[in-house]
Design a protein around this motif. Structure first.
Motif, PDB file in Angstrom:
ATOM      1  N   SER A 168       0.838  -1.204   0.000  1.00 18.93           N
ATOM      2  CA  SER A 168       0.000   0.000   0.000  1.00 18.93           C
ATOM      3  C   SER A 168       0.871   1.252   0.000  1.00 18.93           C
ATOM      4  O   SER A 168       2.051   1.203   0.351  1.00 18.93           O
ATOM      5  CB  SER A 168      -0.925   0.004   1.217  1.00 18.93           C
ATOM      6  N   ASP A 201      -3.546   1.793   8.092  1.00 18.89           N
ATOM      7  CA  ASP A 201      -4.855   1.562   7.488  1.00 18.89           C
ATOM      8  C   ASP A 201      -5.381   2.784   6.758  1.00 18.89           C
ATOM      9  O   ASP A 201      -6.510   2.794   6.293  1.00 18.89           O
ATOM     10  CB  ASP A 201      -5.855   1.128   8.563  1.00 18.89           C
ATOM     11  N   SER A 208      -5.865   5.756   8.113  1.00 17.55           N
ATOM     12  CA  SER A 208      -6.476   6.751   8.991  1.00 17.55           C
ATOM     13  C   SER A 208      -5.446   7.833   9.334  1.00 17.55           C
ATOM     14  O   SER A 208      -4.235   7.590   9.314  1.00 17.55           O
ATOM     15  CB  SER A 208      -7.009   6.092  10.264  1.00 17.55           C
TER      16      SER A 208
END
Lengths: 192, 475
Positions: free
Chosen positions: B189, B247, B249
């Motif tokens: 990611s 994640d 956030s």
């Protein structure tokens, strides 16, 4: 004055002339570079001047305006009211110039290229302006932005507030304090 | 405030704002050359679209002064020869027997010659000896993934369209997408900032991107740490930033300008500029402020106040125990110096000289010193040992780069000889680059070591007009 130097004051008069033709914005959004050129052209020189005041460097100013042009071209569809194009473009240029200052991490000393003293200019006043230029160059970038908006671009408080996304009262207060800091810096330059 | 003062200010600003006619022409050239508006999701890697182009990506591990170094490597592929040899047969400190200044004249061995990696790209900008990862008009490096198995290379497409290419270690392209700024969150990611000023989270191989918000630029760490700085509005009292979790956030906004992550991503160095520092007339002003080390959670660890920096340069030691930074006293009798903050104790050591620096190991800082005291202190690469404070000449040269794990490069833009030293499990490799004199440092733009220091990505070529090659060097 050097003939190769453009006096942006002259162009400032052209900036506010007339309304922005809505069809120009529409054509630019559809990809018409000529229309975009016509939209931007009245604001270009003074935008360069503003960027130079904020970045303190002519090359950075040119790069900042170039970035602003590119960003404006790529996000034209975000401009919902064609009449707001000048404010929208100024905002982009201010942001772009501010980014350059932040990335560089420091300010570059501005070179003062004073016009030849006119009949009413005194040597004392010219000296004052040089000290003033040094004091301005040492201001925090945020103060430079505010003073550029108000004392170079001569924007009404309402437009500055719209451009900066702040209440008008806050803008007035910040301009006031920026001027106070400039004056303090100026006095320090004089005492130097 | 008197009217006279404001009148004088307006006239002064008008004078200061004057621009040369040639400067005005540039933006008009830009308008004429604007890309087709169908590229509305164009991401940019550079700050200008004409003239000198400056990559905006921040390599996760920039080799200090590596521009010149890479010039050596690339130039060697054009003008010179790459030679190498193992100089010791057992594991030894990288600096134990470092030949420098072109003194090494080893014979070439098959082990030292980089092996070509498979790549989907064919051809190259130059007649390269090193494996070519990507050839393009303008190319920039985007960082190694935290585990070193992948890396990103950016490419300009047209005048204002930018694409990030992700490769695996073998040189196989695994993904590509438009991106202006890039940082790995994990091996799978990443975070990108697009031309619209918004940051997005994406995953390798997926076309779905999650919008994170509007941000200006990012600071990437080697362990997948990412800080996003806020979008400047010209009026915000101070710079703020957020930290991106794995994640996607975001943390709450924190004050300061993030500068560098520690290697493990547990700490972040944050610069808090407070004012322009007083400076004598004629001296370029620096910014006065304080430097803070915070945990990734935002908890303050230690700070150093009264620092003056014109160009912030900050680097954690590989073990995260020290933070090197520059300090510019801005006085006529004191030049820029390097400060080293011992993070556990808060003690600061000052090195009286300065220059672009890199941590060779957690205890040894190297910096390229250019004499400013008229020869009293010879120019060259200096070594400073944190545990003893010993400062010694490391070798001649004006360029230094290090992986933090013993891999060191020093060289000279004058002699055009560069030495790359790389410790491996049982060998210390020394590779000498002989550089063509016509290959100047301007041709070099990015470089980054892999996290384990076993590979080096080099990007070089004509940034203004292209073409450029991204090369992989693996001893």
């Amino acid at each position: 004055m050097d003939a190769a130097i453009i006096d942006a004051v002259v162009d400032r008069g052209r900036e506010g002339d007339g309304r922005v033709p809505a069809d120009l914005v529409d054509r630019a959004i559809r990809g018409d570079r000529g229309a975009f050129d016509r939209l931007v052209e009245p604001h270009l020189v003074v935008a360069l001047g503003a960027a130079r005041l904020i970045t303190g460097d002519e090359e950075d100013a040119a790069d900042a305006v170039q970035d602003g042009l590119l960003a404006g071209w790529q996000s034209l569809e975000c401009l919902r009211d064609p009449q707001l194009f000048p404010t929208w473009f100024r905002r982009i240029v201010i942001r772009s110039a501010t980014r350059f200052v932040r990335r560089r991490g420091h300010l570059v000393q501005l070179d003062l290229d004073l016009a030849e003293p006119g009949p009413t200019d005194s040597l004392e006043r010219e000296f004052d302006r040089r000290q003033l230029a040094r004091a301005f160059a040492r201001l925090d970038p945020k103060d430079r932005v505010l003073l550029t908006l108000h004392h170079y671009w001569r924007l009404p408080v309402a437009e500055s507030a719209q451009l900066l996304g702040l209440p008008e009262g806050t803008v007035r207060s910040r301009v006031h304090h920026a001027l106070r800091r400039l004056r303090a810096g100026y006095d320090a330059e004089v005492r130097r | 405030m008197s009217d006279h003062f404001e009148d004088a200010l307006e006239q002064t600003l008008a004078d200061l704002a004057k621009v040369d006619r040639a400067t005005v022409l540039d933006p008009r050239d830009v308008i004429a050359g604007l890309p087709d508006r169908r590229w509305t999701r164009v991401f940019r890697l550079r700050r200008s679209i004409s003239g000198l182009l400056v990559p905006r990506w921040r390599p996760e591990f920039t080799v200090v002064g590596a521009a010149v170094l890479i010039a050596a490597v690339v130039a060697v592929s054009i003008f010179g020869h790459l030679q190498g040899r193992p100089v010791v047969s057992n594991s030894e400190p990288a600096t134990a027997s470092l030949p420098v200044g072109g003194s090494a004249t080893p014979s070439a061995t098959p082990r030292a010659t980089p092996k070509p990696s498979p790549t989907i790209r064919t051809g190259s900008a130059f007649d390269e000896m090193l494996p070519v990862i990507l050839t393009g008009r303008s190319v920039a490096f985007g960082g190694w993934s935290p585990d070193g198995s992948r890396y990103a290379v950016g490419e300009a497409i047209g005048d204002a369209s930018y694409v990030a290419h992700l490769f695996d270690r073998s040189g196989r392209e695994v993904d590509s997408f438009e991106a202006e700024d890039f940082a790995w969150l994990s091996t799978d990611s990443f975070v990108v900032i697009r031309n619209d000023g918004y940051a997005y989270m994406g995953r390798v191989g997926s076309t779905d991107f999650t919008k994170l918000g509007r941000f200006d630029w990012l600071v990437a760490g080697r362990a997948g740490s990412v800080a996003l700085t806020d979008w400047p509005d010209g009026a915000t009292p101070s710079q703020t930033y957020v930290v991106v979790s794995a994640d996607g956030s975001l943390s709450k906004p924190r004050n300061g300008e993030p500068e560098a992550w520690s290697r493990d991503g547990s700490m972040l160095a944050v610069w808090h500029p407070t004012a322009l520092a007083p400076a004598p007339s004629g001296v370029q002003p620096a910014t006065l402020g304080w430097l803070e080390v915070v945990r990734s959670t935002g908890v303050s660890v230690v700070s150093v106040s009264q620092i003056k920096m014109a160009e912030p340069q900050v680097a954690f030691s590989p073990d995260g125990a020290r933070l090197a930074f520059t300090d510019d006293p801005q006085s006529a009798d004191s030049s820029v110096r390097i400060g080293v903050l011992e993070i556990p104790s808060g003690r600061v050591s000052l090195i009286p000289q300065s220059g672009p620096f890199a941590w060779a190991t957690s205890d040894e800082l190297l910096f390229a010193y250019t004499s400013v005291d008229y020869g009293v202190t010879p120019a060259g690469i200096y070594s400073w040992w944190a545990d003893t404070g010993q400062l010694a000449m490391y070798g001649p040269g004006d360029t230094v780069g290090a992986s933090g794990q013993g891999a060191v490069v020093i060289g000279s833009d004058t002699t055009h000889i560069f030495t790359f030293t790389q410790p491996t499990a049982n060998k210390l490799w020394v590779v000498t680059f002989s550089v063509g004199a016509s290959m100047g440092p301007d041709a070099i733009h990015d470089s980054a070591w892999s996290p384990d220091g076993s590979a080096l990505i080099l990007v070089a070529g004509d940034w203004n007009n292209g073409p450029m090659d991204a090369l992989l060097f693996q001893p």
